[in-house]
Scaffold this motif. Structure first.
Motif, PDB file in Angstrom:
ATOM      1  N   ILE A   1       0.840  -1.212   0.000  1.00 11.20           N
ATOM      2  CA  ILE A   1       0.000   0.000   0.000  1.00 11.20           C
ATOM      3  C   ILE A   1       0.871   1.257   0.000  1.00 11.20           C
ATOM      4  O   ILE A   1       0.726   2.141  -0.852  1.00 11.20           O
ATOM      5  CB  ILE A   1      -0.942   0.014   1.219  1.00 11.20           C
ATOM      6  N   THR A   2       1.783   1.343   0.968  1.00 10.47           N
ATOM      7  CA  THR A   2       2.601   2.556   1.093  1.00 10.47           C
ATOM      8  C   THR A   2       3.553   2.717  -0.091  1.00 10.47           C
ATOM      9  O   THR A   2       3.780   3.834  -0.563  1.00 10.47           O
ATOM     10  CB  THR A   2       3.418   2.544   2.402  1.00 10.47           C
ATOM     11  N   SER A   3       4.092   1.603  -0.581  1.00  8.91           N
ATOM     12  CA  SER A   3       5.019   1.661  -1.707  1.00  8.91           C
ATOM     13  C   SER A   3       4.319   2.137  -2.977  1.00  8.91           C
ATOM     14  O   SER A   3       4.836   2.987  -3.709  1.00  8.91           O
ATOM     15  CB  SER A   3       5.646   0.288  -1.935  1.00  8.91           C
TER      16      SER A   3
ATOM     17  N   ALA B   1       6.492  -2.532   8.319  1.00  4.03           N
ATOM     18  CA  ALA B   1       6.340  -2.830   6.892  1.00  4.03           C
ATOM     19  C   ALA B   1       5.932  -1.592   6.108  1.00  4.03           C
ATOM     20  O   ALA B   1       6.409  -1.358   4.990  1.00  4.03           O
ATOM     21  CB  ALA B   1       5.305  -3.941   6.700  1.00  4.03           C
ATOM     22  N   ALA B   2       5.032  -0.795   6.686  1.00  2.00           N
ATOM     23  CA  ALA B   2       4.594   0.434   6.024  1.00  2.00           C
ATOM     24  C   ALA B   2       5.771   1.388   5.825  1.00  2.00           C
ATOM     25  O   ALA B   2       5.960   1.971   4.753  1.00  2.00           O
ATOM     26  CB  ALA B   2       3.495   1.114   6.846  1.00  2.00           C
ATOM     27  N   LEU B   3       6.589   1.525   6.877  1.00  2.00           N
ATOM     28  CA  LEU B   3       7.768   2.388   6.798  1.00  2.00           C
ATOM     29  C   LEU B   3       8.773   1.836   5.794  1.00  2.00           C
ATOM     30  O   LEU B   3       9.357   2.586   4.998  1.00  2.00           O
ATOM     31  CB  LEU B   3       8.418   2.513   8.182  1.00  2.00           C
ATOM     32  N   GLY B   4       8.977   0.533   5.810  1.00  5.75           N
ATOM     33  CA  GLY B   4       9.893  -0.096   4.859  1.00  5.75           C
ATOM     34  C   GLY B   4       9.464   0.127   3.426  1.00  5.75           C
ATOM     35  O   GLY B   4      10.295   0.368   2.539  1.00  5.75           O
ATOM     36  N   GLY B   5       8.137   0.067   3.184  1.00  4.26           N
ATOM     37  CA  GLY B   5       7.617   0.293   1.842  1.00  4.26           C
ATOM     38  C   GLY B   5       7.868   1.706   1.343  1.00  4.26           C
ATOM     39  O   GLY B   5       8.225   1.919   0.180  1.00  4.26           O
ATOM     40  N   ILE B   6       7.715   2.681   2.222  1.00  3.03           N
ATOM     41  CA  ILE B   6       7.934   4.088   1.855  1.00  3.03           C
ATOM     42  C   ILE B   6       9.401   4.343   1.512  1.00  3.03           C
ATOM     43  O   ILE B   6       9.727   4.912   0.465  1.00  3.03           O
ATOM     44  CB  ILE B   6       7.503   5.019   3.009  1.00  3.03           C
ATOM     45  N   VAL B   7      10.289   3.892   2.398  1.00  8.41           N
ATOM     46  CA  VAL B   7      11.723   4.132   2.203  1.00  8.41           C
ATOM     47  C   VAL B   7      12.238   3.356   0.992  1.00  8.41           C
ATOM     48  O   VAL B   7      13.025   3.862   0.187  1.00  8.41           O
ATOM     49  CB  VAL B   7      12.521   3.729   3.466  1.00  8.41           C
TER      50      VAL B   7
END
Length: 262
Positions: free
Chosen positions: A57-59, A217-223
């Motif tokens: 989602i975030t990615s 996971a959300a943070l990992g997707g953004i970065v």
């Protein structure tokens, strides 16, 4: 608390590389959590699915905001197939749980995934490898169905396998395939989670661990998505090769250890 911290580190790193080079995250999360051995295979599959879904989602949102060039028609048709494949893969996994014990099923998953990862690495690194350019809906849906089934049954996002299929059937570069891989993973994991909810087969899990997994996971997707935009194709391919090869070795180790434990 210690295991929660370990899970947080593993999941952040996994989803970062998942969004960065198209690995999805689950392909790293699943074997490493299996290796840690703190939870059952059903709980690991569930945590992995939730984490990868959050990352996707975030990615994807990050890529849309960055105006990454995406042919949404391909993602839509792949996703239609991935949803159907994800449901079938989830049902087959539940059936296998009734046939095999936790250790044996973990070994089977590890062996199959390890083989698929090795094949993916070899294909992606083969110069002038044969590839196609699918444009019609039905063949694209069939590819999506296959990817969704594999991802759901093996309890992973399916990233490296997705990348190899996208390079093969759509003549994409690894960097391009990474973006489409994450988009497809969103729908395959969504179908898996819906299936678990509808069939009331969500395993008992630690709520705090799940919340930490989703946030990391959300943070990992953004970065990871941000890094994907910054580096070139050659760097992404090298990182893809190193990580997938390492994960394949972990899967083979898990498989061998499980078979010996019998």
């Amino acid at each position: 608390m210690v295991f929660c911290l370990i899970y947080a580190v593993v999941i952040f790193a996994a989803t970062f590389f998942g969004a960065f080079v198209g690995l999805g995250g689950g392909v790293i999360i699943k074997p490493l959590l299996d290796l840690i051995g703190h939870d059952t295979i059903a709980v690991v599959n569930f945590i992995s699915a939730c984490a990868v879904f959050s990352m996707s989602i975030t990615s994807t949102i990050k890529h849309i905001k960055a105006k990454t060039k995406i042919e949404f028609g391909i993602i839509i048709y792949l996703s239609i197939g991935a949803v159907a494949g994800g449901i079938c893969g989830s049902k087959l996994f539940d059936y296998f749980l009734t046939l095999f014990n936790n250790s044996l099923l973990k070994s089977i998953q590890g062996l199959v995934l390890g083989i698929l990862l090795v094949v993916s690495v070899i294909y992606v690194n083969t110069k002038n490898a044969k590839s196609f350019k699918l444009t019609r809906p039905v063949p694209i849906i069939i590819v999506g169905l296959t990817l969704g089934f594999i991802a759901s049954f093996l309890g992973v996002g399916g990233g490296p396998i997705n990348v190899a299929f996208l390079v093969l059937f759509f003549s994409m570069t690894v960097k391009e395939a990474a973006v489409y891989s994450v988009g497809t993973i969103f729908f395959s994991q969504l179908s898996k989670l819906i299936t678990l909810g509808v069939t009331h087969t969500i395993p008992k899990f630690d709520v705090v661990t799940l919340i930490v997994a989703i946030l990391c996971a959300a943070l990992g997707g953004i970065v990871g998505a941000k890094m994907n935009k910054k580096v070139n194709e050659k760097v992404i391919q090298k990182i893809f090769t190193v990580i997938v090869t390492s994960v394949a070795l972990v899967n083979f180790y898990n498989a061998i250890a499980g078979f010996i434990a019998r």
